[in-house]
Every structure is written in C-alpha cells, then in structure tokens.
Design an enzyme around this catalytic site. Structure first.
Site, short mmCIF file in Angstrom:
data_model
loop_
_atom_site.label_atom_id
_atom_site.label_comp_id
_atom_site.label_asym_id
_atom_site.label_seq_id
_atom_site.Cartn_x
_atom_site.Cartn_y
_atom_site.Cartn_z
N ASN A 9 0.87 -1.18 0.00
CA ASN A 9 0.00 0.00 0.00
C ASN A 9 0.91 1.23 0.00
O ASN A 9 1.50 1.56 1.01
CB ASN A 9 -0.89 -0.04 1.26
CG ASN A 9 -1.71 1.23 1.43
OD1 ASN A 9 -1.77 2.07 0.53
ND2 ASN A 9 -2.35 1.37 2.59
N TRP A 10 0.98 1.85 -1.16
CA TRP A 10 1.91 2.99 -1.29
C TRP A 10 1.43 4.23 -0.54
O TRP A 10 2.19 5.17 -0.35
CB TRP A 10 2.07 3.36 -2.77
CG TRP A 10 2.78 2.36 -3.61
CD1 TRP A 10 3.03 1.03 -3.33
CD2 TRP A 10 3.33 2.59 -4.91
NE1 TRP A 10 3.70 0.44 -4.37
CE2 TRP A 10 3.89 1.38 -5.36
CE3 TRP A 10 3.40 3.71 -5.75
CZ2 TRP A 10 4.52 1.26 -6.61
CZ3 TRP A 10 4.01 3.60 -7.00
CH2 TRP A 10 4.57 2.38 -7.41
N LYS A 11 0.15 4.25 -0.17
CA LYS A 11 -0.45 5.44 0.46
C LYS A 11 -0.23 6.66 -0.45
O LYS A 11 -0.17 6.51 -1.67
CB LYS A 11 0.10 5.62 1.88
CG LYS A 11 -0.07 4.33 2.70
CD LYS A 11 0.17 4.48 4.17
CE LYS A 11 -0.04 3.14 4.86
NZ LYS A 11 0.14 3.19 6.31
N HIS A 96 -9.26 0.99 5.15
CA HIS A 96 -7.96 1.19 5.81
C HIS A 96 -8.15 2.11 7.02
O HIS A 96 -8.98 3.02 6.99
CB HIS A 96 -6.96 1.80 4.82
CG HIS A 96 -5.57 1.78 5.36
ND1 HIS A 96 -5.11 2.74 6.24
CD2 HIS A 96 -4.56 0.89 5.20
CE1 HIS A 96 -3.87 2.44 6.58
NE2 HIS A 96 -3.51 1.33 5.96
N GLU A 98 -6.53 4.53 8.04
CA GLU A 98 -6.38 5.96 7.75
C GLU A 98 -7.67 6.53 7.15
O GLU A 98 -8.03 7.68 7.38
CB GLU A 98 -5.17 6.18 6.83
CG GLU A 98 -3.87 6.00 7.62
CD GLU A 98 -2.72 5.39 6.85
OE1 GLU A 98 -2.73 5.42 5.60
OE2 GLU A 98 -1.81 4.84 7.50
N GLU A 168 -4.86 -5.01 10.64
CA GLU A 168 -3.81 -4.02 10.86
C GLU A 168 -4.07 -3.30 12.19
O GLU A 168 -4.89 -2.37 12.24
CB GLU A 168 -3.82 -2.99 9.73
CG GLU A 168 -3.57 -3.57 8.36
CD GLU A 168 -3.08 -2.51 7.38
OE1 GLU A 168 -1.93 -2.62 6.94
OE2 GLU A 168 -3.82 -1.56 7.08
N GLY A 174 2.93 2.31 10.78
CA GLY A 174 3.84 3.43 10.61
C GLY A 174 4.59 3.82 11.88
O GLY A 174 5.20 4.88 11.95
N SER A 214 3.98 -2.15 10.25
CA SER A 214 5.44 -2.20 10.43
C SER A 214 6.07 -3.53 10.01
O SER A 214 7.02 -4.00 10.64
CB SER A 214 5.82 -1.86 11.88
OG SER A 214 5.40 -0.54 12.19
N GLY A 235 3.18 -1.11 4.27
CA GLY A 235 3.19 0.33 3.99
C GLY A 235 4.60 0.80 3.68
O GLY A 235 5.13 0.59 2.58
N GLY A 236 5.25 1.39 4.68
CA GLY A 236 6.57 2.01 4.48
C GLY A 236 7.57 1.15 3.71
O GLY A 236 8.26 1.64 2.81
P1 13P Z 1 3.42 0.40 7.68
O1 13P Z 1 3.94 -0.87 7.07
O2 13P Z 1 4.12 1.63 7.22
O3 13P Z 1 3.32 0.28 9.17
O4 13P Z 1 1.91 0.57 7.15
C1 13P Z 1 1.04 -0.49 7.23
C2 13P Z 1 -0.20 -0.16 6.49
O5 13P Z 1 -0.96 0.70 6.89
C3 13P Z 1 -0.46 -0.87 5.24
O6 13P Z 1 -1.76 -0.64 4.78
#
Ligand code: 13P
Length: 251
Positions: A9-11, A96, A98, A168, A174, A214, A235-236
C-alpha cells in the site's frame, strides 16, 4: 492450502516518474525469483494506468487504495469501481484505518464500498484493526468483531472468495511497533473463527488474512510462519524495491 499474498500500500507517495522507477526496479528484481506468493501493488490513483502498463507480463497485480460506492455522478473527487477496472485494477483496499480515522469512514460506508466493489468484480482487501486504547482496554476482539460483522453485512458465502481480510492493528501502523507474531496470530485465529461462525469452515479455511503494521524484511518471516497469517499488507517498506522484495522472499 492458502497461497500467501503480499500487497504494497503505497499510500500518498510517489508521483508518476517515482512510480515508474519503483515499479521498474520491483519487476526486474522479481523477474528471476521463484515466488511462493501473489504480489499486489496499490499505487495512488494518478499512477494506476501507467502501473498497469509496466506490470504487463509480470506476476505483479494491481490494486487501488480506495473506491466510492456509486457508479457515477456528482461526487466530486471520487472514483468508481468501473474507473478502477478500466485502468487495470483487480483489487481495491477498503476500510484502511487511515480512511476510518482521518476521513471518518464508518463501518456502514465501508460496507457500501465492499458491496459496490464486489458488484463490479473487484477483489477487496478489507482492513480492520484496533487502536492502542482499545487494545489496552482489552476490547480488541469486540472491535474486530464489530468491524467484520458490520463491514461484511450482506456479503454471501460465494462473494467471500473475492475478499482478503487485512488485520492491521492501528498502533502498529507506521510506528515501527510491530505486533508480536503471537499477538497477530491470536487475532487472526479469532477472525477466522468469526468467519467460520458467520459462513462455514470451508469459507474460513480458504480466507486469506493478511497482517499489516510495520512489516519489514527482518520480521516478515516470523510473522508469515504463523498458521493463520497468510500474507502482509505493507506500507513504508513497500516504497523501496529492495525491502518489498525482501518481504516477498520471506513468504
Ligand atoms: P506500515 O507498514 O508503514 O506500518 O503501514 C502499514 C499499512 O498501513 C499498510 O496498509
């Protein structure tokens, strides 16, 4: 046996040329590997069409990070399932944390999105998870149960084959604070039990449940070796080809 699914997930990261660079590095890094998992990337809307061209003839599949629950009309700024399909999306992330927290999406809204996406044959990565406060209050299972019950309301057994659940924990997203493999396994097992109660043991057995929060190359293997963890939503660490490939190799 369930095949593992690793999704990135590139966000809100990567403009068009950054997206081209990342996908080119990723596909060339994966080209000679023998993989045990499916790989999905979810770039921002603005890069989807180009991403679709760049992943042609590779094993990488395409997903979007969000979708609206209407076919078309006066919904400024929104994107429909048909639009996502027209640029090659096979998957869409819905619910998600967020979206839930920053954009105030309720379980009811998320349920509408899930239904609309499935109606248009998109596969859904359905995200759930508790906040730190909820975990500390010992209500993780209650929160997850409500998200599953309300978010998947009206989804039938057959449609469940087009759903991936991503657990999640919000406190692990994050933050660098990963859930321990046992903490994640416990919730994954609980989710699978919920699905068995709602549907059947075969739906539960076939359901892919990803962990997200993470995930990094150095913790992926232990997480992914848990019996009920069937993949990762990253994510990251998916923003660098090397680290995303490291996680893919761990699957
Ligand atoms: P991180 O891997 O940056 O913690 O993000 C996880 C995430 O929200 C994937 O959708």
């Amino acid at each position: 046996m369930r095949k593992k699914v690793i999704a990135g997930n590139w966000k809100m990261n990567n403009d068009l040329s950054e997206s081209q660079n990342l996908i080119t590095k990723l596909t060339s890094g994966l080209s000679n590997l023998k993989l045990n998992c499916d790989v999905i990337i979810c770039p921002p809307y603005t890069s989807l069409s180009e991403a679709n061209s760049l992943i042609k003839n590779t094993i990488v599949k395409l997903g979007a990070q969000n979708v609206y629950h209407e076919d078309n009309g006066a919904f400024t700024g929104e994107v429909s399932p048909q639009m996502l399909k027209s640029v090659g999306c096979e998957y869409v992330i819905i619910g998600h944390s967020e979206r839930r927290t920053i954009f105030k999406e309720s379980n009811e809204t998320i349920n509408k999105k899930v239904k609309k996406a499935l109606e248009h044959s998109l596969k859904v990565i359905f995200c759930i998870g508790e906040t730190l406060e909820e975990r500390e209050k010992n209500i993780t299972n209650d929160v997850v149960k409500k998200q599953v019950t309300e978010g998947l309301e009206g989804i039938d057994e057959k449609e469940m084959s087009n759903i991936i659940v991503a657990y999640e924990p919000v406190w692990a997203i994050g933050t660098g604070k990963v859930a321990t493999p046992q903490q994640a396994q416990d919730v994954h097992k609980f989710i699978r039990q919920l699905i068995e109660n709602k549907y059947s043991s075969s739906v539960a057995d076939d359901l892919t449940i990803q962990y997200g929060g993470s995930v990094k190359p150095d913790n992926a293997e232990e997480l992914l070796s848990q019996p009920d963890i069937d993949g990762a939503l990253v994510g990251g660490a998916c923003l660098k080809a090397e680290s995303f490939i490291g996680i893919i190799k761990a699957a």
